[in-house]
Scaffold this motif. Structure first.
Motif, mmCIF file in Angstrom:
data_model
loop_
_atom_site.group_PDB
_atom_site.id
_atom_site.type_symbol
_atom_site.label_atom_id
_atom_site.label_comp_id
_atom_site.label_asym_id
_atom_site.label_seq_id
_atom_site.Cartn_x
_atom_site.Cartn_y
_atom_site.Cartn_z
ATOM 1 N N ILE A 64 44.517 38.201 40.421
ATOM 2 C CA ILE A 64 43.189 38.427 40.364
ATOM 3 C C ILE A 64 42.722 39.074 38.961
ATOM 4 C CG2 ILE A 64 42.560 38.418 42.710
ATOM 5 C CD1 ILE A 64 43.599 41.561 41.640
ATOM 6 N N ARG A 65 43.097 40.494 38.834
ATOM 7 C CA ARG A 65 42.343 41.281 37.780
ATOM 8 C C ARG A 65 43.486 41.491 36.505
ATOM 9 N NH1 ARG A 65 37.422 43.827 38.768
ATOM 10 N NH2 ARG A 65 37.646 44.444 36.553
ATOM 11 N N ALA A 104 46.373 43.079 41.887
ATOM 12 C CA ALA A 104 45.007 43.793 42.018
ATOM 13 C C ALA A 104 45.252 44.850 40.840
ATOM 14 C CB ALA A 104 44.655 44.113 43.476
ATOM 15 N N ARG A 105 44.046 45.339 40.505
ATOM 16 C CA ARG A 105 43.806 46.370 39.663
ATOM 17 C C ARG A 105 42.733 47.379 40.183
ATOM 18 N NH1 ARG A 105 41.869 46.092 33.429
ATOM 19 N NH2 ARG A 105 42.126 48.414 32.993
ATOM 20 N N SER A 110 39.624 49.998 39.554
ATOM 21 C CA SER A 110 38.821 49.912 38.477
ATOM 22 C C SER A 110 37.658 50.926 38.859
ATOM 23 C CB SER A 110 37.663 48.503 38.557
ATOM 24 O OG SER A 110 36.701 48.454 37.907
ATOM 25 N N GLU A 156 34.831 50.008 41.176
ATOM 26 C CA GLU A 156 35.131 49.390 42.477
ATOM 27 C C GLU A 156 35.294 50.469 43.384
ATOM 28 O OE1 GLU A 156 37.367 46.298 41.571
ATOM 29 O OE2 GLU A 156 36.004 44.643 41.908
ATOM 30 N N VAL A 169 39.867 46.925 46.459
ATOM 31 C CA VAL A 169 41.074 46.461 45.783
ATOM 32 C C VAL A 169 41.891 45.676 46.805
ATOM 33 C CG1 VAL A 169 43.430 47.133 45.006
ATOM 34 C CG2 VAL A 169 41.373 48.309 44.224
ATOM 35 N N ARG A 229 40.389 43.657 48.965
ATOM 36 C CA ARG A 229 39.888 42.264 48.989
ATOM 37 C C ARG A 229 40.350 41.648 47.839
ATOM 38 N NH1 ARG A 229 33.552 41.533 50.130
ATOM 39 N NH2 ARG A 229 34.247 42.720 51.993
ATOM 40 N N GLN A 230 40.614 42.396 46.588
ATOM 41 C CA GLN A 230 41.291 41.730 45.345
ATOM 42 C C GLN A 230 42.589 41.041 45.858
ATOM 43 O OE1 GLN A 230 41.436 43.699 41.695
ATOM 44 N NE2 GLN A 230 39.964 45.042 42.348
ATOM 45 N N CYS A 278 41.575 53.274 42.592
ATOM 46 C CA CYS A 278 41.536 52.663 43.649
ATOM 47 C C CYS A 278 40.748 53.345 44.782
ATOM 48 C CB CYS A 278 42.942 52.395 44.411
ATOM 49 S SG CYS A 278 42.920 51.243 45.668
ATOM 50 N N THR A 281 41.399 51.535 50.640
ATOM 51 C CA THR A 281 42.602 50.826 50.179
ATOM 52 C C THR A 281 43.822 51.620 49.989
ATOM 53 O OG1 THR A 281 41.399 49.118 48.898
ATOM 54 C CG2 THR A 281 43.496 48.951 48.423
#
Length: 985
Positions: free
Chosen positions: A5-6, A93-94, A96, A99, A106, A108-109, A180, A184
């Protein structure tokens, strides 16, 4: 099944199975990044081990901890590659900042893309039963208003992950856990507690010191007994070298590696970005690595500081302005923060890895400090420097305060101006001229030029002149002269301004400046008037020695009376003594003994650094003393000038180098003179073209040409002459020193006839006397006439020179004149008598080279008279003395004469260690070690008679009489290897 993803700092992530071509490019970028790890073998092995255990159903959590740029993301990428190689399903994932306030953002990522790509029937079965509550956090609910307990959602997500792992081992990679979202993090903690029961490996990274990070949950995650916590460290120099080798074709040398390590602190990201910013085809890599500012680093620093509380930002800026190892109290004063606020901000900046705390606060990498400093607006930067200057001055650190004032706006303060001027004086004392110039110019700007007394202008003028900026120097010095309130001060500044005017506008302008000072009615009388007149004479003497003979002094008779009076009068200023002594040497008026005594008396205890005239009188007096026979006084004066107690400068070193060269030539030590030659010429060439340095450079080149000639390097001697003359012709040069050198080289080349037209003119206009290294045009003119067959003119000129040197009284010059007269005399008996007189004179003085030359000429005279034995004796002595002096040309002449009488010399030396044969040297060394003759014979397998005869030869050549002094003689008599020409002979 592979999902991405990211991106983190350097990659955009992995693709799912239905990815596009663009995402395949991202995958390639990730693979490239994962392949460049340096000094991360331990951490990568730990991740690979966790992957292997997960493959066997015993999963785990690996947490990477480190500051920004340490390589966390690259290590995660390497772990992803290791898992993918074992057919793991990879979920990335990462975290951010955008978010972290949205629940399960995260998560969901991690899972959303994977589940969305599954067939509808598979997706339906994935959410059956206990996983039903996972629809809402993953965005797969049909009822947007449905709400469920957070714990139920976390357990449902766990069920989804468990079902995904049932098909294939699973890797979950989450970068930047500090950003995060809370839910998550709770999910990852829940999953991490149970990972050991599943084929799942979780790899996460955590950057410390971020505001609003959920530190409690991160600490709980790190403290779990099943979590493998890895702290990443910066690279050491060997790691930086390896990284440079990978990133830069050909790598970098030791200096480049050190520069890169010092500037980046070993942070891998900074190393790579710095190298990319510096390694362009048109740049010097080392220079650019010391100054380049990568745009990515600059943007990161600006963004990071913008995200921090204001107190952290202002403290970071204050430390960037103050430099390294800054005490917290000092930084808080400059940042205008309370001590408690500064401590809180400093703790945050240390935790995030921007600063480190040792003896004080410093940036972890100078590159980050440069980025922060560059991000400060110019006005704010000037205010911070002004604040730093106030704090440092109050703490008694005036020099550091002055450095900050250079970057602050003028305040119109006399105290600030004086502080800057004092810093300029200290920099000038240490020889740091560019720094002194900056301080003094800023001191003048502080008061907008309204400096009482003009002292700063005078010091700035001196510095500008030393830096080769004569026009700026003249402007500053004229301003200093106008502001002077004392006649002595005004005269001293006028003399310095004359030097600047001489370089900037020529000698007439310089004399005009001195004339204006002499016409000043403000007390310019007595010794002060003598000083000004002597300065004018020094300028004429250095630029145009012949014009100085009459110059401002009128007729030759007047000059003669002035010279005698100045040398007799006690208390005469040193500048006038130097001028009169130099003029007397040039015209050989007065006696060498009187000049030597007067110069010695003036030099005794004299410090040129305390004289308003500068180094010119010192150099001219030393030069005259050398030519008149006071060499020991010159040695003592130069030693005092070079002593640690004296202030040192480039000018002092250059004068000492030039005098050392001339002293070595006068002593006949050509090996020492050759070693001094290049250093003297190079150091003087870098000086500004004032009258003094013009004179010293020309005389150093002349001395170099003499050395080249004596070493039989005639082409190099001609090149030195060309450098003296520039574009002009040597025959027309107004400098008698250059004219004498030209005649010498012509005669040496056997082209004396070419000098006849110039000699006719010289008889009417050239002064008759000595110049540097004892050169004089008359003896070489006489030899030129002799080469051209003009015997009468040669004898007449040689007799005139002999009469003057006899009256002058310096023994080497007198002996040289006798030798010149003897070599052109056609009567062998008279020539022999003249040479005998010269031998007696040279026995009373230190002139080994002149003695060698005289012995060779005497041997040649005996050879022409058919006296082979006498010739051989004199030629052998001359060749030996020439060898020990390093006089290749004289030694070669002696060898050729010896060959003409049937001798077969095998070595250049006939005495000393150099004269020993290989066998004699070996016997002498064994005897010096204490072996008896019998032991030496057994060792060398020779007869006792051979050992005895060779030891006899050794004693004779070393001039010793017993075996006990043999070891000392071998050490004391050792010389450098003979020149290559003689070694080949």
């Amino acid at each position: 099944m592979t999902v991405a993803i990211r991106a983190d700092e350097g990659y955009a992530g992995l693709d799912d199975l239905s990815g596009s071509a663009a995402r395949n490019g991202v995958l390639s970028a990730l693979r490239l990044r994962a392949g460049g790890l340096v000094q991360r073998q331990v951490e990568l092995a730990a991740i690979e081990s966790a992957v292997k255990r997960a493959e066997c159903g015993r999963g785990g959590f690996v947490l990477l901890f480190g500051v920004a740029g340490i390589g966390r993301s690259s290590l995660i990428a390497a772990g992803v590659e290791a898992a993918r190689a074992r057919d793991f399903t990879v979920l990335c994932a990462r975290g951010s900042t955008l978010e972290r306030d949205y629940g399960f953002g995260v998560a969901r990522q991690l899972l959303g893309g994977t589940i969305a790509g599954l067939p509808q029937a598979t997706r339906r079965s994935l959410f059956e039963g206990a996983a039903a509550d996972a629809r809402e956090p993953l965005g797969f609910t049909s009822d947007p208003k449905a709400t469920h307990a957070e714990y139920a959602q976390i357990t449902a997500l766990h069920s989804v992950v468990e079902r995904l792992a049932a098909e294939m081992p699973l890797m979950i990679a989450v970068d930047d856990l500090q950003w995060c979202d809370r839910l998550t993090l709770d999910f990852l903690c829940y999953l991490g507690h149970r990972a050991t029961e599943l084929p799942i490996v979780i790899v996460g990274s955590w950057r410390p010191g971020e505001p609003r990070a959920r530190a409690g949950r991160l600490q709980a995650l790190a403290a779990d007994r099943d979590t493998l916590f890895l702290t990443l460290r910066a690279l050491d120099p060997s790691g930086v070298a390896e990284l440079l080798e990978r990133e830069c074709p050909g790598g970098a040398n030791r200096e480049g590696v050190d520069a890169c390590f010092q500037r980046t602190g070993g942070l891998p990201l900074l190393v790579v970005e710095l190298l990319r910013a510096a390694s362009t085809p048109t740049t010097d890599l080392l220079r650019e690595m010391r100054s380049a500012m990568p745009e990515t680093v600059r943007r990161y620093v600006i963004a990071y500081l913008a995200s921090q509380p204001s107190r952290s930002r202002v403290l970071a800026e204050a430390i960037a302005v103050l430099g390294a190892e800054v005490p917290l109290g000092r930084a808080s004063e400059v940042a205008d923060l309370a001590r408690s606020e500064a401590r809180t901000a400093a703790d945050a900046l240390v935790r995030c890895g921007l600063l480190r705390h040792g003896a004080g606060l410093s940036y972890v990498a100078p590159l980050l400090r440069d980025a922060v400093y560059g991000a400060i607006s110019p006005l704010a930067r000037a205010e911070l420097h002004a604040a730093a200057a106030r704090v440092l001055a109050a703490a008694g650190e005036e020099l550091s305060a002055a450095g900050h004032l250079l970057h602050a706006d003028p305040q119109g303060s006399a105290e600030v101006a004086e502080l800057l001027r004092a810093a300029g004086q200290r920099a000038l004392h240490r020889g740091e001229l560019p720094a002194a110039r900056r301080y003094l110019r800023r001191a003048i700007a502080e008061l907008d030029g309204d400096v009482p007394g003009g002292a700063a202008f005078a010091e700035l003028g001196y510095v500008e002149l030393e830096l080769g900026r004569p026009h700026d120097a003249l402007e500053a010095l004229m301003a200093a002269t106008e502001l002077a309130t004392d006649p002595v001060q005004r005269a001293a500044r006028s003399m310095l301004a004359a030097d600047a005017a001489d370089v900037a506008r020529g000698l007439p302008e310089a004399l005009s400046v001195l004339g204006a000072a002499q016409r000043d009615g403000g007390g310019v009388v007595g010794e002060l008037a003598h000083e000004l007149q002597a300065k004018a004479d020094i300028l004429r003497l250095c630029r145009d020695p012949e014009g100085c003979r009459v110059g401002a002094r009128g007729s030759d008779a007047d000059a003669d009376r002035s010279a005698v009076g100045a040398l007799d009068r006690s208390g005469t200023c040193s500048a006038e003594v130097s001028v009169m002594a130099s003029m007397a040497v040039l015209d050989v008026r007065y006696s060498a003994r009187s000049i030597a005594e007067r110069c010695a008396a003036a030099l005794r205890g004299y410090s040129p650094l305390d004289d308003a005239q500068g180094l010119a009188p010192f150099y001219l007096m030393c030069r005259s003393a050398l030519l008149s026979g006071a060499a020991d006084d010159v040695d003592a004066a130069v030693a005092r000038l070079r002593s640690p107690s004296q202030a040192r400068s480039n000018g002092v070193e250059c004068v000492c180098a030039a005098l050392s060269l001339q002293r070595a030539v006068s002593r006949g030590d050509l090996r020492l003179a050759d070693s001094c030659r290049a250093a003297a010429v190079m150091s003087i060439a870098s000086r500004p073209a004032t009258a003094l340095w013009f004179r010293i450079r020309r005389e150093a080149l002349v001395a170099s040409a003499v050395v080249h000639s004596e070493l039989d390097r005639i082409d190099d001697a001609w090149e030195a002459l060309r450098q003296c003359c520039g574009e002009g012709e040597p025959s027309a040069c107004g400098d008698v020193t250059v004219f004498s050198l030209w005649l010498m080289l012509l005669v040496t080349d056997g082209r004396g006839a070419e000098a006849l037209p110039a000699l006719a003119e010289a008889a009417r206009s050239r002064p008759v006397g000595l110049s540097v290294c004892g050169l004089a045009w008359q003896p070489w003119g006489a030899r030129a006439y002799a080469q051209a067959g003009e015997s009468d003119l040669a004898v007449s000129l040689a007799d005139e020179h002999l009469d003057r040197m006899r009256a002058w009284g310096a023994l080497p010059a007198h002996a040289g004149a006798l030798l010149t007269r003897a070599t052109i005399d056609r009567d062998p008996d008279r020539a022999l008598a003249l040479m005998g007189d010269a031998v007696e004179l040279l026995a009373r003085c230190e002139s080994p080279l002149e003695r060698a030359r005289l012995r060779v000429e005497l041997g040649a005279l005996h050879r022409r008279a058919g006296q082979r034995k006498a010739a051989r004796e004199q030629l052998t002595l001359g060749a030996d003395q020439a060898h020990h002096c390093g006089a290749v040309a004289v030694a070669r002449r002696a060898r050729s004469e010896l060959l003409m009488i049937g001798a077969r010399p095998r070595r250049g030396a006939f005495s000393g260690v150099d004269s020993l044969t290989v066998g004699e040297r070996r016997v002498a060394e064994l005897a010096a070690d204490g072996l008896t003759n019998r032991q030496i014979a057994n060792t060398l397998t020779v007869s006792m008679k051979t050992v005895s005869s060779q030891l006899t030869a050794v004693y004779r050549k070393l001039d010793i009489h017993s075996r006990g002094t043999l070891a000392e003689a071998l050490g004391a008599e050792a010389h450098n290897d003979p020149p290559a020409d003689e070694a080949r002979s």
